[in-house]
Design a protein around this motif. Sequence first.
Motif, PDB file in Angstrom:
ATOM      1  N   GLU A   9       0.803  -1.217   0.000  1.00 26.99           N
ATOM      2  CA  GLU A   9       0.000   0.000   0.000  1.00 26.99           C
ATOM      3  C   GLU A   9       0.842   1.276   0.000  1.00 26.99           C
ATOM      4  N   ASN A  10       2.148   1.139   0.296  1.00 24.78           N
ATOM      5  CA  ASN A  10       3.015   2.316   0.383  1.00 24.78           C
ATOM      6  C   ASN A  10       4.278   2.076  -0.433  1.00 24.78           C
ATOM      7  N   PRO A  11       4.381   2.681  -1.607  1.00 23.03           N
ATOM      8  CA  PRO A  11       5.573   2.427  -2.427  1.00 23.03           C
ATOM      9  C   PRO A  11       6.873   2.891  -1.783  1.00 23.03           C
ATOM     10  N   ARG A  12       6.793   3.797  -0.808  1.00 22.58           N
ATOM     11  CA  ARG A  12       8.014   4.251  -0.132  1.00 22.58           C
ATOM     12  C   ARG A  12       8.153   3.477   1.184  1.00 22.58           C
ATOM     13  N   PRO A  13       9.226   2.695   1.313  1.00 18.84           N
ATOM     14  CA  PRO A  13       9.357   1.814   2.487  1.00 18.84           C
ATOM     15  C   PRO A  13       9.252   2.534   3.829  1.00 18.84           C
ATOM     16  N   LEU A  14       9.824   3.741   3.939  1.00 17.26           N
ATOM     17  CA  LEU A  14       9.763   4.425   5.231  1.00 17.26           C
ATOM     18  C   LEU A  14       8.326   4.760   5.617  1.00 17.26           C
ATOM     19  N   HIS A  15       7.508   5.077   4.626  1.00 18.42           N
ATOM     20  CA  HIS A  15       6.091   5.331   4.906  1.00 18.42           C
ATOM     21  C   HIS A  15       5.421   4.044   5.379  1.00 18.42           C
ATOM     22  N   ALA A  16       5.783   2.935   4.724  1.00 15.78           N
ATOM     23  CA  ALA A  16       5.214   1.643   5.129  1.00 15.78           C
ATOM     24  C   ALA A  16       5.603   1.310   6.567  1.00 15.78           C
ATOM     25  N   PHE A  17       6.867   1.523   6.906  1.00 16.98           N
ATOM     26  CA  PHE A  17       7.315   1.220   8.271  1.00 16.98           C
ATOM     27  C   PHE A  17       6.595   2.109   9.281  1.00 16.98           C
ATOM     28  N   ALA A  18       6.430   3.396   8.910  1.00 17.85           N
ATOM     29  CA  ALA A  18       5.766   4.322   9.831  1.00 17.85           C
ATOM     30  C   ALA A  18       4.310   3.904  10.068  1.00 17.85           C
ATOM     31  N   ARG A  19       3.631   3.489   9.005  1.00 16.17           N
ATOM     32  CA  ARG A  19       2.223   3.074   9.170  1.00 16.17           C
ATOM     33  C   ARG A  19       2.135   1.768   9.963  1.00 16.17           C
ATOM     34  N   ALA A  20       3.097   0.889   9.760  1.00 16.35           N
ATOM     35  CA  ALA A  20       3.115  -0.353  10.551  1.00 16.35           C
ATOM     36  C   ALA A  20       3.329  -0.021  12.029  1.00 16.35           C
ATOM     37  N   TRP A  21       4.230   0.921  12.312  1.00 17.10           N
ATOM     38  CA  TRP A  21       4.465   1.330  13.701  1.00 17.10           C
ATOM     39  C   TRP A  21       3.195   1.918  14.312  1.00 17.10           C
ATOM     40  N   VAL A  22       2.499   2.765  13.547  1.00 18.08           N
ATOM     41  CA  VAL A  22       1.265   3.383  14.056  1.00 18.08           C
ATOM     42  C   VAL A  22       0.251   2.300  14.422  1.00 18.08           C
ATOM     43  N   ASP A  23       0.045   1.343  13.531  1.00 18.87           N
ATOM     44  CA  ASP A  23      -0.959   0.302  13.792  1.00 18.87           C
ATOM     45  C   ASP A  23      -0.563  -0.570  14.980  1.00 18.87           C
ATOM     46  N   ALA A  24       0.695  -1.024  14.988  1.00 17.69           N
ATOM     47  CA  ALA A  24       1.137  -1.904  16.072  1.00 17.69           C
ATOM     48  C   ALA A  24       1.110  -1.165  17.410  1.00 17.69           C
ATOM     49  N   THR A  25       1.569   0.069  17.400  1.00 13.88           N
ATOM     50  CA  THR A  25       1.658   0.823  18.653  1.00 13.88           C
ATOM     51  C   THR A  25       0.276   1.153  19.203  1.00 13.88           C
ATOM     52  N   TRP A  53      16.995   9.109  14.688  1.00 18.43           N
ATOM     53  CA  TRP A  53      16.297   9.594  13.491  1.00 18.43           C
ATOM     54  C   TRP A  53      16.711  11.020  13.128  1.00 18.43           C
ATOM     55  N   LYS A  54      17.144  11.792  14.124  1.00 14.90           N
ATOM     56  CA  LYS A  54      17.478  13.190  13.847  1.00 14.90           C
ATOM     57  C   LYS A  54      18.691  13.314  12.929  1.00 14.90           C
ATOM     58  N   THR A  55      19.556  12.296  12.949  1.00 15.47           N
ATOM     59  CA  THR A  55      20.736  12.356  12.085  1.00 15.47           C
ATOM     60  C   THR A  55      20.597  11.458  10.859  1.00 15.47           C
ATOM     61  N   VAL A  56      19.663  10.543  10.883  1.00 13.94           N
ATOM     62  CA  VAL A  56      19.526   9.595   9.768  1.00 13.94           C
ATOM     63  C   VAL A  56      18.533  10.085   8.713  1.00 13.94           C
ATOM     64  N   LEU A  57      17.445  10.668   9.166  1.00 21.60           N
ATOM     65  CA  LEU A  57      16.388  11.063   8.230  1.00 21.60           C
ATOM     66  C   LEU A  57      16.560  12.516   7.801  1.00 21.60           C
ATOM     67  N   SER A  58      16.348  12.769   6.510  1.00 21.35           N
ATOM     68  CA  SER A  58      16.419  14.153   6.035  1.00 21.35           C
ATOM     69  C   SER A  58      15.233  14.936   6.588  1.00 21.35           C
ATOM     70  N   ARG A  59      15.363  16.232   6.595  1.00 22.67           N
ATOM     71  CA  ARG A  59      14.286  17.071   7.152  1.00 22.67           C
ATOM     72  C   ARG A  59      13.012  16.931   6.324  1.00 22.67           C
ATOM     73  N   GLU A  60      13.174  16.727   5.030  1.00 25.95           N
ATOM     74  CA  GLU A  60      11.999  16.561   4.176  1.00 25.95           C
ATOM     75  C   GLU A  60      11.291  15.242   4.486  1.00 25.95           C
ATOM     76  N   THR A  61      12.092  14.200   4.703  1.00 21.44           N
ATOM     77  CA  THR A  61      11.494  12.906   5.048  1.00 21.44           C
ATOM     78  C   THR A  61      10.757  13.002   6.380  1.00 21.44           C
ATOM     79  N   VAL A  62      11.361  13.688   7.341  1.00 20.48           N
ATOM     80  CA  VAL A  62      10.696  13.854   8.640  1.00 20.48           C
ATOM     81  C   VAL A  62       9.380  14.581   8.466  1.00 20.48           C
ATOM     82  N   MET A  63       9.384  15.583   7.600  1.00 19.67           N
ATOM     83  CA  MET A  63       8.135  16.327   7.376  1.00 19.67           C
ATOM     84  C   MET A  63       7.056  15.399   6.813  1.00 19.67           C
TER      85      MET A  63
END
Lengths: 303, 80
Positions: free
Chosen positions: A157-173, A250-260
Amino acid sequence: MTDQVREGVVLFGCPRSGTTLLRRLLDAHPSFAAPGETYALTSAARFLEGERMVDGLEVGVVNGLGFLGFSSDEVVGRLRDLVFSFRREHAASEGKPRWVEKTAVDAFHLATIHRLCADRVQYVCIVRHGLDVVCSMQDWIGKSQAYPSELHRYIRENPRPLHAFARAWVDATNAILDFAESNPEDACLLQYENLVADPNSNLAALFEFLGEDYVAASLSTALTGKDSKGFSDWKSFARSAIEDASVGRWKTVLSRETVMELSEIVNPTLRRIGYEPVVGGGTQDEAQKRRRYEIGLALQKLK
Amino acid sequence: MNFQRNDLIGFLKGALNVDVSDVEDDTLLFSTGVIDSFSMIELITYIESTTGPSIPPGDITLENFDSIGRILSYVNSRAA
């Protein structure tokens, strides 16, 4: 059953939330046998979980055997006896009275595992900052070169893996938080950042919930052993002590645009736990994106 | 404009989450992994946004950007 010592403890956490650390800390206690991942409950949950048909009927083993006269309680009870018997036997072989079951993807089967184990076990739940989980999932998947089946839906459902991981975290959490809030007598909720910042007081509270004495000395040896039984998190074995180095990575790994981008997905759940919502960089126009790409290319020549 | 050391330290600490307590003016940042490529892009973008025109690709070198001292020297030489 709440006034009796329960033989089992089930750990729930989104994958990459510190469940392996917690398992190893519990395994160091003289009362708990907490080996690597057995997939016993995961597999039992997959066995029980059917598919919902368009008319609402669940097609699966519970209803399938139901037509033969076996009640759902009987099916679930027999499966429980099977799973528990393995864990009981292993704990006894370790000379310990209680067992701990932890498999990373169990949080995605929380409702079914709860149906299976009910109030015969205690539950320890752990949550961690969503963006640190996302970063760690990226490492985990990169190392594994495969997605566990529980993540397939998110990847589809999410072609961008980081979005997929974030949605999985939201559901599991959220499933974990709902569960912990609904079952306060059966479940203890921990926060990863608190655990690594102050292990002693967090573990003391945890062992009080579990009805066991906290053996502070076990903390110093918990991570020095290389317990090789079962599947486990390779990163956990690289550490011999509890540390908080990965908090806020995450503050050093993810770009500011990705965080947004990810902020829209994770912020409601971050707020629910009590974390500060994350704020990324402003939207970049095409010229700014091109410029960042050019700088990235120039930097590659420095390596 | 005169690009100040405090501007740079503030950005490293606030935006890039670098522990600047151990960072001296001659501490190597990129070549030793104190900051990675993503952070370096942020840093150069920040410098461009606060000091003026784009930095030519040929100027993006370790000699100009691998320490606080080198960055300040390069940026202030551009402004001169």
